[in-house]
Design a protein around this motif. Sequence first.
Motif, PDB file in Angstrom:
ATOM      1  N   GLU A 123      11.040  35.423  70.603  1.00 43.98           N
ATOM      2  CA  GLU A 123      11.850  34.622  69.680  1.00 43.98           C
ATOM      3  C   GLU A 123      11.109  34.338  68.379  1.00 43.98           C
ATOM      4  O   GLU A 123      11.712  33.828  67.427  1.00 43.98           O
ATOM      5  CB  GLU A 123      12.233  33.303  70.347  1.00 43.98           C
ATOM      6  N   ASP A 124       9.831  34.664  68.334  1.00 42.15           N
ATOM      7  CA  ASP A 124       8.993  34.301  67.195  1.00 42.15           C
ATOM      8  C   ASP A 124       8.787  35.449  66.215  1.00 42.15           C
ATOM      9  O   ASP A 124       8.587  35.227  65.026  1.00 42.15           O
ATOM     10  CB  ASP A 124       7.631  33.810  67.717  1.00 42.15           C
ATOM     11  N   PHE A 125       8.840  36.676  66.718  1.00 40.11           N
ATOM     12  CA  PHE A 125       8.625  37.827  65.844  1.00 40.11           C
ATOM     13  C   PHE A 125       9.864  38.097  64.997  1.00 40.11           C
ATOM     14  O   PHE A 125      10.998  37.828  65.407  1.00 40.11           O
ATOM     15  CB  PHE A 125       8.277  39.072  66.665  1.00 40.11           C
ATOM     16  N   ALA A 126       9.639  38.647  63.821  1.00 38.89           N
ATOM     17  CA  ALA A 126      10.741  38.996  62.929  1.00 38.89           C
ATOM     18  C   ALA A 126      11.623  40.059  63.578  1.00 38.89           C
ATOM     19  O   ALA A 126      11.158  40.840  64.409  1.00 38.89           O
ATOM     20  CB  ALA A 126      10.177  39.519  61.606  1.00 38.89           C
ATOM     21  N   PRO A 127      12.903  40.115  63.211  1.00 36.63           N
ATOM     22  CA  PRO A 127      13.794  41.136  63.764  1.00 36.63           C
ATOM     23  C   PRO A 127      13.235  42.537  63.542  1.00 36.63           C
ATOM     24  O   PRO A 127      12.807  42.880  62.435  1.00 36.63           O
ATOM     25  CB  PRO A 127      15.093  40.923  62.973  1.00 36.63           C
ATOM     26  N   GLY A 128      13.207  43.311  64.617  1.00 35.59           N
ATOM     27  CA  GLY A 128      12.714  44.680  64.518  1.00 35.59           C
ATOM     28  C   GLY A 128      11.215  44.838  64.634  1.00 35.59           C
ATOM     29  O   GLY A 128      10.703  45.960  64.681  1.00 35.59           O
ATOM     30  N   ALA A 129      10.486  43.722  64.692  1.00 34.15           N
ATOM     31  CA  ALA A 129       9.019  43.809  64.736  1.00 34.15           C
ATOM     32  C   ALA A 129       8.504  44.183  66.120  1.00 34.15           C
ATOM     33  O   ALA A 129       7.377  44.665  66.253  1.00 34.15           O
ATOM     34  CB  ALA A 129       8.391  42.488  64.289  1.00 34.15           C
ATOM     35  N   LEU A 130       9.305  43.925  67.149  1.00 39.48           N
ATOM     36  CA  LEU A 130       8.942  44.311  68.516  1.00 39.48           C
ATOM     37  C   LEU A 130       9.793  45.504  68.933  1.00 39.48           C
ATOM     38  O   LEU A 130      11.019  45.435  68.902  1.00 39.48           O
ATOM     39  CB  LEU A 130       9.168  43.152  69.493  1.00 39.48           C
ATOM     40  N   THR A 131       9.142  46.594  69.305  1.00 39.97           N
ATOM     41  CA  THR A 131       9.853  47.776  69.779  1.00 39.97           C
ATOM     42  C   THR A 131       9.262  48.191  71.120  1.00 39.97           C
ATOM     43  O   THR A 131       8.332  47.552  71.623  1.00 39.97           O
ATOM     44  CB  THR A 131       9.747  48.927  68.766  1.00 39.97           C
ATOM     45  N   ASP A 132       9.775  49.250  71.699  1.00 39.59           N
ATOM     46  CA  ASP A 132       9.325  49.654  73.028  1.00 39.59           C
ATOM     47  C   ASP A 132       7.818  49.868  73.095  1.00 39.59           C
ATOM     48  O   ASP A 132       7.176  49.550  74.098  1.00 39.59           O
ATOM     49  CB  ASP A 132      10.032  50.950  73.457  1.00 39.59           C
ATOM     50  N   CYS A 133       7.253  50.423  72.034  1.00 40.98           N
ATOM     51  CA  CYS A 133       5.828  50.785  72.063  1.00 40.98           C
ATOM     52  C   CYS A 133       5.004  50.070  71.000  1.00 40.98           C
ATOM     53  O   CYS A 133       3.806  50.363  70.870  1.00 40.98           O
ATOM     54  CB  CYS A 133       5.663  52.299  71.875  1.00 40.98           C
TER      55      CYS A 133
END
Length: 367
Positions: A123-133
């Motif tokens: 919930e803290d990372f910007a949109p799109g900043a977390l991906t599968d890898c």
Amino acid sequence: MPTSRLEHAVAAATASAAVLALVLAGPVAGQSVTAVSYGGSYQRASTEAWFEPFTASTGIRVDVDDFTGELAQIRAQVEVGNVYWDVVDLGGAETTLACDEGLLELIDPGMLPPAPDGTPAEEDFAPGALTDCGVGGVVWSTIYAYDAGRFPDARPMTMEDFFDLEKFPGRRGMRRVPMANLEFALLADGVPADEVYAVLDTPAGLDRAFRRLDTIKDEVVWWEAGAQPPQMLADGEVVMSTAYNGRIFNAQVLEGQSFEIVWDGQVLETNQLAVVAGTPRLEAALRLVAFATSAERLAAVGRRISYGPARASAVPLVTTHLETGVDMAPHLPTHPDNLVRVIRRDQSWWVDNQDELNERFSAWLAR
């Protein structure tokens, strides 16, 4: 190396559980990991903010190698089964492509530390900043800059000005790749920022971008390394140049250069930390990723070089430049005043089109 996506996911979840147990654990003597970065001021900031504190906290030594962001070396290591790089710092498009090719380990966001107030990482990372890898690290941009001393009267203020050789004569510096250059060309040709990729996605739009580049091609000095634009500006080889915003910031505050950044039309991107598939040092590598992407560690980078953190909770922790005391907020690409006509790089579009456009761009350069 896992032989299927499912096995890959199971391995990642197992490793993540181990990392969660290790994040707060004490030092581990005798271990080491190798991280790769881009050299120069960004690598120094990463070393001071991430790698040295990680070693002090865990006892795990971090060896740092340079690279240019290309996937060829990662691909070669994975294909021959001789992985000697562990943690890589990649652009979003490269992370997506490498993940799709099975070159990177899957990363469970549950292994990442929460925000200082307890907000879960997801919930803290910007949109799109977390991906599968990949896990978001810094937010940076490609901008253009000029030496204010060369423009005592009217000064460049827009992307149109970069392409205006009549109003602002002189040579331009541009990176020898299609990324950012095509976006800049369409913006300068009157395409609204939020329509750039829709236009690029058509043959007519691509032709339009290359025609706009044609108008300044004879006055362009092409660069490849991030250290080149500030040097070219300082030497007077060019009157303005595209550049990475952090490189120009360092030239401004550390070297006293009279450079000005034009934020209009900046191409914004989030780099991600990723782990090379098949590394025999998986737990240590994941532990480094979790450590480096905490709010405190991301803010520590932002206080050394003007790249914004990819976590919301880290933003208020980026206060002043550690070395000079300069207020960092106006220098961050994510500052509201700098987001007028911003182009947010469409990573998926570049993954789908990069090979074709690299070939077309090389052919265009050779003409």
